[in-house]
Motif scaffolding. Sequence first.
Motif, PDB file in Angstrom:
ATOM      1  N   GLN A  49      63.462 -60.436  40.225  1.00  0.00           N
ATOM      2  CA  GLN A  49      64.725 -59.638  40.033  1.00  0.00           C
ATOM      3  C   GLN A  49      64.913 -59.353  41.613  1.00  0.00           C
ATOM      4  O   GLN A  49      64.072 -59.255  42.263  1.00  0.00           O
ATOM      5  N   ASP A  51      67.449 -60.958  45.227  1.00  0.00           N
ATOM      6  CA  ASP A  51      67.996 -62.374  45.544  1.00  0.00           C
ATOM      7  C   ASP A  51      67.086 -62.779  46.932  1.00  0.00           C
ATOM      8  O   ASP A  51      66.414 -61.910  47.251  1.00  0.00           O
ATOM      9  N   THR A  84      70.510 -65.433  43.553  1.00  0.00           N
ATOM     10  CA  THR A  84      69.984 -64.425  42.451  1.00  0.00           C
ATOM     11  C   THR A  84      69.238 -65.150  41.379  1.00  0.00           C
ATOM     12  O   THR A  84      69.387 -66.197  41.253  1.00  0.00           O
ATOM     13  N   LYS A 120      59.477 -61.323  46.309  1.00  0.00           N
ATOM     14  CA  LYS A 120      60.012 -62.422  45.643  1.00  0.00           C
ATOM     15  C   LYS A 120      59.141 -63.529  45.386  1.00  0.00           C
ATOM     16  O   LYS A 120      58.521 -63.985  46.225  1.00  0.00           O
TER      17      LYS A 120
END
Length: 134
Positions: A49, A51, A84, A120
């Motif tokens: 989740q 970006d 995203t 990420k």
Amino acid sequence: RMLTFGEMNGDKLVDGGGDISIAARSSFERQLVANPGDTIKVEFELKTQGDVDFGVTIFQPPDEGSEEFNGLQESVLVETKRLTEKDGMVVEKIVVPGDGKEQCMLELKFSNTHSWMRSKTIFLRTEVIASLSR
């Protein structure tokens, strides 16, 4: 999954694909070497989740008569854009510009420097497809 690099598949150089973790406040760069006219195919997907920012820079030998200091000209091929997990699998096809015969270096940059807390994970796969005119 481990990334594999440099596997030849006909006229393609394929990395095989794999997951890459990008820590908070950091970025990940992948460099690829290609010739003018080659096509770079980049497939990636944000698997967590949030970006990440993505952009591509090229480093080429200077034009004849140029007075470049480092011997390479740097220019943006793909403007940085924020993506995203909702974007799903992103596929970019980039034709390496130029009419010379000298190789260029492309740098794919995935930035998470805007995130203070969250790392990420992206899936990344690249191919360098040789130009038919060579």
